[in-house]
Enzyme design. Structure first.
Site, mmCIF file in Angstrom:
data_model
loop_
_atom_site.group_PDB
_atom_site.id
_atom_site.type_symbol
_atom_site.label_atom_id
_atom_site.label_comp_id
_atom_site.label_asym_id
_atom_site.label_seq_id
_atom_site.Cartn_x
_atom_site.Cartn_y
_atom_site.Cartn_z
ATOM 1 N N GLU A 143 0.841 -1.225 0.000
ATOM 2 C CA GLU A 143 0.000 0.000 0.000
ATOM 3 C C GLU A 143 0.861 1.255 0.000
ATOM 4 O OE1 GLU A 143 -2.922 -0.041 -0.732
ATOM 5 O OE2 GLU A 143 -3.448 -2.132 -0.338
HETATM 6 C C1 LIG Z 1 3.066 -9.566 0.321
HETATM 7 C C2 LIG Z 1 2.696 -8.491 -0.657
HETATM 8 C C3 LIG Z 1 1.372 -8.245 -0.935
HETATM 9 C C4 LIG Z 1 1.021 -7.280 -1.866
HETATM 10 N N1 LIG Z 1 -0.305 -7.105 -2.209
HETATM 11 C C5 LIG Z 1 -0.599 -6.327 -3.286
HETATM 12 C C6 LIG Z 1 -1.930 -6.300 -3.815
HETATM 13 O O1 LIG Z 1 -2.849 -6.929 -3.300
HETATM 14 N N2 LIG Z 1 -2.159 -5.563 -4.943
HETATM 15 C C7 LIG Z 1 -1.179 -4.854 -5.568
HETATM 16 O O2 LIG Z 1 -1.445 -4.217 -6.576
HETATM 17 N N3 LIG Z 1 0.093 -4.833 -5.065
HETATM 18 C C8 LIG Z 1 0.396 -5.566 -3.960
HETATM 19 N N4 LIG Z 1 1.680 -5.596 -3.480
HETATM 20 C C9 LIG Z 1 2.694 -4.768 -4.111
HETATM 21 C C10 LIG Z 1 3.155 -3.627 -3.222
HETATM 22 O O3 LIG Z 1 2.165 -2.645 -3.128
HETATM 23 C C11 LIG Z 1 4.486 -3.109 -3.804
HETATM 24 O O4 LIG Z 1 5.456 -4.106 -3.535
HETATM 25 C C12 LIG Z 1 4.898 -1.784 -3.210
HETATM 26 O O5 LIG Z 1 4.026 -0.755 -3.601
HETATM 27 C C13 LIG Z 1 6.323 -1.392 -3.622
HETATM 28 O O6 LIG Z 1 6.511 -1.535 -4.991
HETATM 29 P P1 LIG Z 1 7.777 -2.377 -5.519
HETATM 30 O O7 LIG Z 1 7.792 -3.676 -4.789
HETATM 31 O O8 LIG Z 1 7.749 -2.417 -6.980
HETATM 32 O O9 LIG Z 1 9.027 -1.591 -5.018
HETATM 33 P P2 LIG Z 1 9.721 -0.369 -5.786
HETATM 34 O O10 LIG Z 1 8.695 0.598 -6.246
HETATM 35 O O11 LIG Z 1 10.671 -0.905 -6.785
HETATM 36 O O12 LIG Z 1 10.519 0.304 -4.594
HETATM 37 C C14 LIG Z 1 11.839 -0.114 -4.185
HETATM 38 C C15 LIG Z 1 12.371 0.932 -3.210
HETATM 39 O O13 LIG Z 1 12.459 2.192 -3.889
HETATM 40 C C16 LIG Z 1 11.745 3.181 -3.150
HETATM 41 N N5 LIG Z 1 11.123 4.128 -4.060
HETATM 42 C C17 LIG Z 1 10.491 3.885 -5.224
HETATM 43 N N6 LIG Z 1 10.023 5.029 -5.741
HETATM 44 C C18 LIG Z 1 10.353 6.015 -4.897
HETATM 45 C C19 LIG Z 1 10.142 7.419 -4.860
HETATM 46 N N7 LIG Z 1 9.471 8.064 -5.815
HETATM 47 N N8 LIG Z 1 10.627 8.128 -3.803
HETATM 48 C C20 LIG Z 1 11.299 7.499 -2.810
HETATM 49 N N9 LIG Z 1 11.523 6.182 -2.782
HETATM 50 C C21 LIG Z 1 11.051 5.444 -3.809
HETATM 51 C C22 LIG Z 1 10.734 2.417 -2.321
HETATM 52 O O14 LIG Z 1 10.347 3.133 -1.150
HETATM 53 C C23 LIG Z 1 11.485 1.142 -1.992
HETATM 54 O O15 LIG Z 1 12.288 1.333 -0.864
HETATM 55 C C24 LIG Z 1 2.034 -6.523 -2.499
HETATM 56 C C25 LIG Z 1 3.374 -6.764 -2.188
HETATM 57 C C26 LIG Z 1 3.715 -7.742 -1.304
HETATM 58 C C27 LIG Z 1 5.176 -8.002 -1.038
#
Ligand SMILES: Cc1cc2nc3c(=O)[nH]c(=O)nc-3n(C[C@H](O)[C@H](O)[C@H](O)COP(=O)(O)OP(=O)(O)OC[C@H]3O[C@@H](n4cnc5c(N)ncnc54)[C@H](O)[C@@H]3O)c2cc1C
Length: 600
Positions: free
Chosen positions: A442
Site C-alpha cells: 500500500e
Molecule cells: C506480500 C505483498 C502483498 C502485496 N499485495 C498487493 C496487492 O494486493 N495488490 C497490488 O497491486 N500490489 C500488492 N503488493 C505490491 C506492493 O504494493 C508493492 O510491492 C509496493 O508498492 C512497492 O513496490 P515495488 O515492490 O515495486 O518496489 P519499488 O517501487 O521498486 O521500490 C523499491 C524501493 O524504492 C523506493 N522508491 C520507489 N520510488 C520512490 C520514490 N518516488 N521516492 C522514494 N523512494 C522510492 C521504495 O520506497 C522502496 O524502498 C504486495 C506486495 C507484497 C510483497
C-alpha cells in the site's frame, strides 16, 4: 503460551475519551451505534478473535497457502471455515451500505474491531480488508448496473475482492502500468497483461473472486492520466446472478514470503486465451483516481495492522516476562531468590516502550477514524471539509508511522524473549516477520513520506499542518499548567516537540520547491517527527482525562494511573527524539544526497 485478549478497556477509553464515539453516534446515519451496541459488538469481536482466529495463526504460518498445477490455491487448515464463520457473523459488512446488505456502522467502531483481526491473525484478515477496499471503490465510482451485479455478494463475503495494481515494472510508480484493455463495442473490454503480488488473488474461500484491475485502453495518454479501472470477475456473472463461464484470468504461481504465509500472494495472468472480460468502472483514464479511494482506506487499515500486530507482540512478551525466571532483579533484598525477568529494569523499559508506542499509535488511528466518519456524515459542508483535511494529513502518518514503530515493537517482542524469541515455537518471531510487510505494501514508508511533504503539507502552504500543530500546542499548554507535576512534565516535552514540528513545517513549505532533493531526503524524518508529536498529543490528552477521572473518583484507578505513567514514559523517553528528527530534516538533507551515485 499466551492467548490473545482484546484490550477492551483500553479500546473503550480511546473510543469514548479521545475519539468521541458519542459524537460520531450522533451523526446522521449512525443512530444505531449506541453505547450498548458498541460494547456488544466489541465483546463479540473479541470472542471471535480469541476463539477462532488466534488459534489458527501459528498453524497457518507453518502450513502456508499452497499453489497447485491447475492454478488453484488452498489456504491452511481451518482458514476456510473461519472465513465462513466470519461472514455468517456479519463481520464482512460492518461499515458497508445497508442498501447492499451491510450494517452501515461507523468506521471508528470498525477500526477497533479490525485491530482485533490484525492482532489475532493478520494473514487471515487481508482477504476481508482487500474486499472492503474493492467494495468502496465500486460503490463510489461504479455504475448502478455494476453495483447491483457485484456488491451484494461482496458485502456478504460470498465473493471476495482484490486490488490489481502492481506489475513487474510498475510498483511504486503506477505510471508504468502496461496491462491493456481493448473495447469490444458491446460495452465490455478484453483485458491482457500480468499482475504480480496480488493478495488473495486466488484462494479456496469462495466460488468467485472480483478483481479490480488497472489497465490502459488503446488510445490512452501516457502516464497516470491514461490508466482506467476494470472489474474482472474470475467467473462471469449471468444476468440472473448465477455464475457463468470461467474468465480468462489464471493464477500462475504464488510467492514464497518472509511472513504472512497463510495469505496467498498471487501472480495473475490476464488474457492468455483471447482476453479476460472486463467492465469499466466510471470513466476511462480516471482509474488511478478511483483506485486512490480504495488505497486511502487500505493505507489506513495497514496502519491499523501495525497497531494490531504490535499489541499481540506486546501481550506475548508480557506473558513470557512474567513466566521466565532469570536472576535477581536489581534492588531486591540480598537473600531474595531469582525472580521473573519482568522485574529487571531493562525488561520494564522494553515493555514500557512497546506499550507507549502501541497506545500512542492506537489513539492517533482511532482519532483519525472518527474524523473519517465526520468527513463522510457531517451535514455541514464546512465541517466536512475541515475533517477531510485532517484525514488527508493523517493517512500517511497512520500508515507510515504505525507500521514503522510496529517494527520496533515486534523487535522488542523478540528481545524480551531472549533466545526463545528467535525460536519459532514461542510465536514472537512470527509477529516480527509478519509485521515486516506493513511498511512496504500500500505504498512504502518512503512513498507515504513523499505524500506527507508534498500533497499534504506543501500544497496548501502548510495551513492544515499548522492548524493541527496549533491544537497540539493548546493541549501542551493545558498540561503545562496542570497542578500535577507529572502532567506538567508531559506538557513541557510536548510543547518542545510541537515547536520542533512547527519549524519543520515551515522548512518543508520553503524547501519543497527550492531544494526538492534535500526536502525529499528528509521526508522520513518529517514523518517520524509528526508521528511522535501526534502520538504525544493523544497520550497527553489521555493523561488529562485520566487525571480528571482520578480527581473525580470515577473509573478504575489502577487503569487510569497506568495511563498517566504511559503518557509520562512516552513524553520523557520517546518524545525527545522529535528534536533529533527535526535536526535530521533541516540540517541533514544535504549530506543525504551529497554522495555521487557512482560512489556507493
Ligand atoms: C506480500 C505483498 C502483498 C502485496 N499485495 C498487493 C496487492 O494486493 N495488490 C497490488 O497491486 N500490489 C500488492 N503488493 C505490491 C506492493 O504494493 C508493492 O510491492 C509496493 O508498492 C512497492 O513496490 P515495488 O515492490 O515495486 O518496489 P519499488 O517501487 O521498486 O521500490 C523499491 C524501493 O524504492 C523506493 N522508491 C520507489 N520510488 C520512490 C520514490 N518516488 N521516492 C522514494 N523512494 C522510492 C521504495 O520506497 C522502496 O524502498 C504486495 C506486495 C507484497 C510483497
Amino acid at each position: 503460551m499466551s492467548t490473545y485478549q482484546a484490550p477492551l478497556a483500553e479500546m473503550q477509553f480511546v473510543l469514548n475519551e479521545l475519539a468521541g464515539i458519542d459524537s460520531v453516534g450522533r451523526l446522521p446515519g449512525f443512530e444505531e451505534a449506541t453505547p450498548d451496541v458498541v460494547a456488544a459488538i466489541l465483546e463479540e469481536a473479541a470472542k471471535f478473535a480469541t476463539n477462532v482466529l488466534d488459534p489458527i495463526n501459528r498453524s497457518g504460518d507453518k502450513e502456508g497457502a499452497q499453489w497447485h498445477e491447475d492454478g488453484s490455491v488452498t489456504t491452511p487448515a481451518g482458514f476456510r471455515d473461519a472465513y465462513r464463520q466470519f461472514c455468517d457473523n456479519g463481520w464482512n459488512g460492518l461499515t458497508k451500505n445497508p442498501d447492499y446488505g451491510g450494517q452501515g456502522l461507523p468506521r471508528l467502531l470498525a477500526t477497533a474491531v479490525e485491530e482485533m483481526w490484525h492482532s489475532s491473525n493478520l494473514a487471515f484478515d487481508l482477504c476481508p480488508l482487500l474486499t472492503q477496499g474493492a467494495i468502496e471503490a465500486l460503490e463510489l465510482c461504479g455504475s448502478a448496473a455494476l453495483k447491483a451485479r457485484f456488491l451484494p455478494n461482496m458485502v456478504a463475503g460470498t465473493w471476495t475482492g482484490t486490488m490489481n495494481l502492481t506489475e513487474p515494472q510498475a510498483g511504486s510508480d503506477l505510471a508504468a502500468v502496461r496491462s491493456r484493455a481493448v473495447p469490444q463495442g458491446d460495452g465490455t473490454y478484453r483485458v491482457f497483461g500480468q499482475k504480480i503480488f496480488i493478495t488473495f488473488g486466488e484462494h479456496d474461500y469462495t466460488e468467485n473472486i472480483i478483481h479490480l484491475v488497472l489497465a490502459r485502453t488503446p488510445d490512452a495518454p501516457e502516464g497516470v492520466k491514461g490508466i482506467s479501472l476494470f472489474v474482472v470477475p474470475k467467473f462471469l456473472v449471468n444476468d440472473d446472478g448465477s455464475l457463468g463461464a470461467r474468465n480468462d484470468v489464471r493464477c500462475v504461481s504464488i510467492e514464497h514470503k518472509l511472513g504472512i504465509h497463510a495469505s496467498p500472494t498471487a501472480i495473475l495472468a490476464y488474457g492468455d486465451n483471447g482476453g479476460a472480460v472486463g467492465y469499466l468502472v466510471g470513466n476511462e483514464n480516471h482509474g488511478l483516481e478511483y483506485m486512490f479511494i480504495m488505497m486511502n482506506l487500505a493505507r489506513f487499515s495497514v496502519g491499523m495492522e501495525g497497531v494490531g500486530i504490535a499489541e499481540r507482540s506486546y501481550q506475548r512478551a508480557v506473558a513470557y516476562a512474567r513466566d521466565r525466571v532469570q536472576g535477581k532483579a536489581v534492588g531486591t533484598g540480598k537473600g531474595d531468590p531469582a525472580g521473573p525477568i519482568i522485574g529487571h529494569p531493562d525488561i520494564q523499559r522494553m515493555l514500557m516502550t512497546m506499550r507507549a508506542y502501541i497506545e500512542a499509535s492506537r489513539a492517533v488511528a482511532y482519532v483519525t477514524a472518527a474524523a473519517i466518519d465526520h468527513a463522510h456524515h457531517e451535514p455541514d459542508p464546512a465541517a466536512k471539509k475541515r475533517h477531510q483535511a485532517f484525514v488527508d494529513l493523517m493517512i500517511p502518518i497512520v500508515k507510515g508511522w504505525s507500521t514503522e514503530i510496529a517494527q520496533e515493537v515486534t523487535y522488542l517482542g523478540v528481545q524480551v524473549h531472549g533466545g526463545m524469541g528467535f525460536i519459532e515455537e514461542t510465536g514472537a518471531a512470527q509477529y516480527y516477520r509478519d509485521a515486516r510487510i506493513t511498511t512496504i505494501y500500500e505504498g512504502t514508508t518512503g512513498i507515504q513520506a513523499n505524500d506527507l511533504i508534498g500533497r499534504k503539507t506543501a500544497r496548501d502552504g502548510g495551513n492544515t499542518a499548522r492548524s493541527v500543530a496549533a491544537e497540539i500546542a493548546r493541549v501542551a499548554a493545558e498540561l503545562a499548567a496542570h497542578p500535577d507535576a507529572h502532567l506538567r512534565s508531559i506538557g513541557k516535552r510536548l510543547a518542545a516537540a510541537c515547536a520542533d514540528l512547527n519549524q519543520a513545517i515551515d522548512w518543508v513549505v520553503g524547501a519543497f520547491g527550492t531544494k526538492p532533493r534535500e526536502a525529499h531526503a528528509g521526508a522520513i524524518a518529517y514523518l517520524r517527527l509528526w508521528g511522535l508529536t501526534v502520538g504525544g498529543w493523544q497520550l497527553g490528552r489521555s493523561a488529562l482525562v485520566a487525571a480528571r477521572h482520578l480527581h473525580e473518583g470515577v473509573g478504575d484507578a489502577r487503569f487510569l494511573r497506568a495511563k498517566i505513567v504511559t503518557a509520562r514514559y512516552f513524553a520523557e523517553c520517546l518524545l525527545p527524539q522529535a528534536n533529533a528528527w527535526r535536526e535530521a530534516l533541516i540540517e541533514g538533507g544535504e549530506a543525504a544526497v551529497a554522495m555521487p551515485v557512482e560512489s556507493f
